[in-house]
Design an enzyme around this catalytic site. Structure first.
Site, PDB file in Angstrom:
ATOM      1  N   CYS A  98      -4.699  10.148 -22.923  1.00  0.00           N
ATOM      2  CA  CYS A  98      -4.039   8.996 -23.093  1.00  0.00           C
ATOM      3  C   CYS A  98      -2.858   9.207 -23.908  1.00  0.00           C
ATOM      4  O   CYS A  98      -1.846   9.950 -23.555  1.00  0.00           O
ATOM      5  CB  CYS A  98      -4.928   8.082 -23.699  1.00  0.00           C
ATOM      6  SG  CYS A  98      -4.606   6.507 -23.371  1.00  0.00           S
TER       7      CYS A  98
ATOM      8  N   HIS B  12      -9.183   8.704 -19.114  1.00  0.00           N
ATOM      9  CA  HIS B  12      -9.917   9.048 -20.291  1.00  0.00           C
ATOM     10  C   HIS B  12     -11.222   9.808 -19.547  1.00  0.00           C
ATOM     11  O   HIS B  12     -12.163   9.279 -19.187  1.00  0.00           O
ATOM     12  CB  HIS B  12     -10.635   7.992 -21.013  1.00  0.00           C
ATOM     13  CG  HIS B  12      -9.595   7.300 -21.963  1.00  0.00           C
ATOM     14  ND1 HIS B  12      -9.609   7.630 -23.307  1.00  0.00           N
ATOM     15  CD2 HIS B  12      -8.624   6.170 -21.633  1.00  0.00           C
ATOM     16  CE1 HIS B  12      -8.587   7.199 -23.815  1.00  0.00           C
ATOM     17  NE2 HIS B  12      -8.022   5.931 -22.997  1.00  0.00           N
TER      18      HIS B  12
ATOM     19  N   GLU C 246     -13.577  11.321 -20.966  1.00  0.00           N
ATOM     20  CA  GLU C 246     -14.830  11.328 -21.688  1.00  0.00           C
ATOM     21  C   GLU C 246     -15.657  10.014 -21.358  1.00  0.00           C
ATOM     22  O   GLU C 246     -16.648   9.657 -21.737  1.00  0.00           O
ATOM     23  CB  GLU C 246     -14.609  11.429 -23.338  1.00  0.00           C
ATOM     24  CG  GLU C 246     -13.878  10.119 -23.884  1.00  0.00           C
ATOM     25  CD  GLU C 246     -12.315  10.127 -23.604  1.00  0.00           C
ATOM     26  OE1 GLU C 246     -11.587  10.532 -22.853  1.00  0.00           O
ATOM     27  OE2 GLU C 246     -11.891   9.351 -24.296  1.00  0.00           O
TER      28      GLU C 246
END
Lengths: 251, 201
Positions: free
Chosen positions: B79, B179, B181
């Site tokens: 990001c 993202h 994750e």
């Protein structure tokens, strides 16, 4: 293509998932960690946890829960309910929440919203709006739907965008838990009044009602609880139906 | 050991949880010494561009981090960790690392922030997209983007009213606007690909 999101919502009270109808008559609906895992497996796009625990002392159970879920679910999740300070927000984000949802506190203290957006970024600040149709207007209610505010939902939506909200979680109190379909008029009105994504909530019932909240209600995401908790439909079924209707989803 | 940079604002837990789940040794770090000792670096940036730059400077991490990257340590920016590789941003004051030329811009065509699952058009697989299918959906949550024009390091583009850089790679430098994750099984795969890539990039 940005996919339309399907978001199961877990109303959590003292560590259990519960579900009410029109914000009342609450029933048990299962273990939050187990449900979160199941929804993740079914390709939910996001999870929302709303802490509706009544007493303040028992509030820290939500932090433990967020930690447990965050260790196992690698999709975004939003936590809301009872957040009233920057410290509350920080604690939830630290525990592993990706976004936080503010409702009552945003109305009582718009400065909190502004500060939160500045500190943590708009991308993680969701403002929840609970609206009830009264004559030809939608009025905002707070405290879990118990208290009227006199605020107009459309005006308030514009205001929260200005203050830094990154998304709006819009719940129709008239439709909540009824399975009659979302309030399309309200959803469209708000979606067209602001330039931030709208998560429609309250009333998810038939597959068609979910398709309509995207096609007619102009929602960016649809939130549902009962239809998923009580296994009326799986998330996959909903997404396959939407895909057939030409609505872009992540399958 | 993978160093996950703590600059006092981001939600690091999602990243460390994902690395723990993948059984990749990781440590949250906030000092230049720890950065030096790490094999690889992940910088998960959230907040605003200027805020991230200011926080890194305050913790005396800005220069050491840039040096580690330029010295060839494998880096994954997430990001704002992607955006900071560029020179500046429309969002706020503050200078990025300037490793890549250009200014980060704001989305204007559609709703802002760009939130949700969007597709990656893979231009080349690089390290990160090994065994990742073209047009996979990944999770985005941002208002600003890096433009794609004349950027040889781009590995994937994503369309949100305009094509922007959703991932880039050049030598040891890796970055994603999305993202990983929070992108389910595909995201975990991408993180694993980074964790396994050779230290020389």
């Amino acid at each position: 293509m940005l996919a339309k999101r399907i978001i199961p919502c877990l109303d959590v009270r003292e560590g259990r998932v519960v579900k009410g109808v029109k914000f009342l008559s609450i029933k048990d609906a299962g273990n939050p960690v187990a449900l979160a895992k199941a929804y993740n497996k079914q390709n939910a796009d996001e999870l929302v946890f709303l802490d509706i625990t009544a007493s303040y002392e028992k509030r820290k159970t939500i932090i433990d829960l967020v930690e447990k879920v965050a260790k196992q679910i690698f999709i975004p999740f939003t936590v809301g309910g009872g957040i009233s300070t920057i410290e509350d927000i920080r604690n939830l984000l630290k525990a592993g929440a990706d976004k936080i949802s503010i409702n009552t506190a945003a109305i009582n203290n718009p400065g909190l919203l502004k500060e939160a957006a500045e500190k943590f970024g708009s991308q993680c600040i969701v403002v929840a709006i609970d609206a009830k149709k009264i004559k030809n207007k939608w009025e905002i209610f707070v405290k879990g739907g118990r208290q009227a505010t006199g605020f107009d939902a459309v005006e308030w939506a514009k205001k929260v965008q200005e203050l830094g909200a990154g998304e709006i979680l819009l719940t129709s109190m008239n439709k909540d838990g009824t399975k009659e379909g979302y309030d399309l008029e309200l959803t469209r009105k708000i979606s067209e009044s602001v330039n931030i994504p709208i998560i429609a909530s309250g009333g998810a019932g038939s597959l068609e009602s979910i398709a309509k909240v995207f096609s007619e209600g102009k929602a960016d995401a649809a939130l549902a609880a009962s239809i998923f908790h009580y296994k009326k439909y799986s998330i996959k079924q909903v997404k396959r139906y939407l895909q057939k209707k030409g609505i872009g989803v992540r399958i | 050991m993978i160093a996950v940079i703590d600059y006092g604002a981001g939600n690091l837990k999602s990243v460390t949880n994902a690395l723990d789940y993948l059984k990749c040794e990781n440590k949250v770090v906030n000092s230049p010494e720890e950065l030096e000792n790490a094999d690889k670096i992940i910088f998960p940036g959230v907040g605003s561009f200027g805020d991230v730059v200011a926080r890194l400077n305050k913790r005396k991490l800005f220069k050491p981090l840039k040096e580690e990257i330029l010295n060839g340590k494998p880096y994954l920016g997430i990001c704002l960790g992607l955006q900071i590789l560029f020179e500046s941003s429309e969002e706020s004051h503050g200078k990025g690392f300037g490793i890549f030329r250009g200014k980060i811009e704001k989305f204007r065509a559609l709703k802002v922030p760009h939130i949700g699952w969007n597709q990656i058009k893979i231009i080349r697989p690089g390290n990160l997209f090994k065994d990742v299918k073209n047009n996979s959906f990944v999770y985005f949550d941002h208002s600003y983007y890096a433009g794609i024009k004349n950027k040889p390091m781009v590995t994937s583009a994503t369309d949100y009213g305009i094509d922007f850089i959703s991932a880039l790679e050049e030598g040891n430098i890796h970055a994603t606007q999305f993202h990983p994750e929070k992108s389910g099984a595909i995201g975990l795969k991408i993180l694993k690909n980074f964790a396994k890539c050779s230290p020389k990039g």
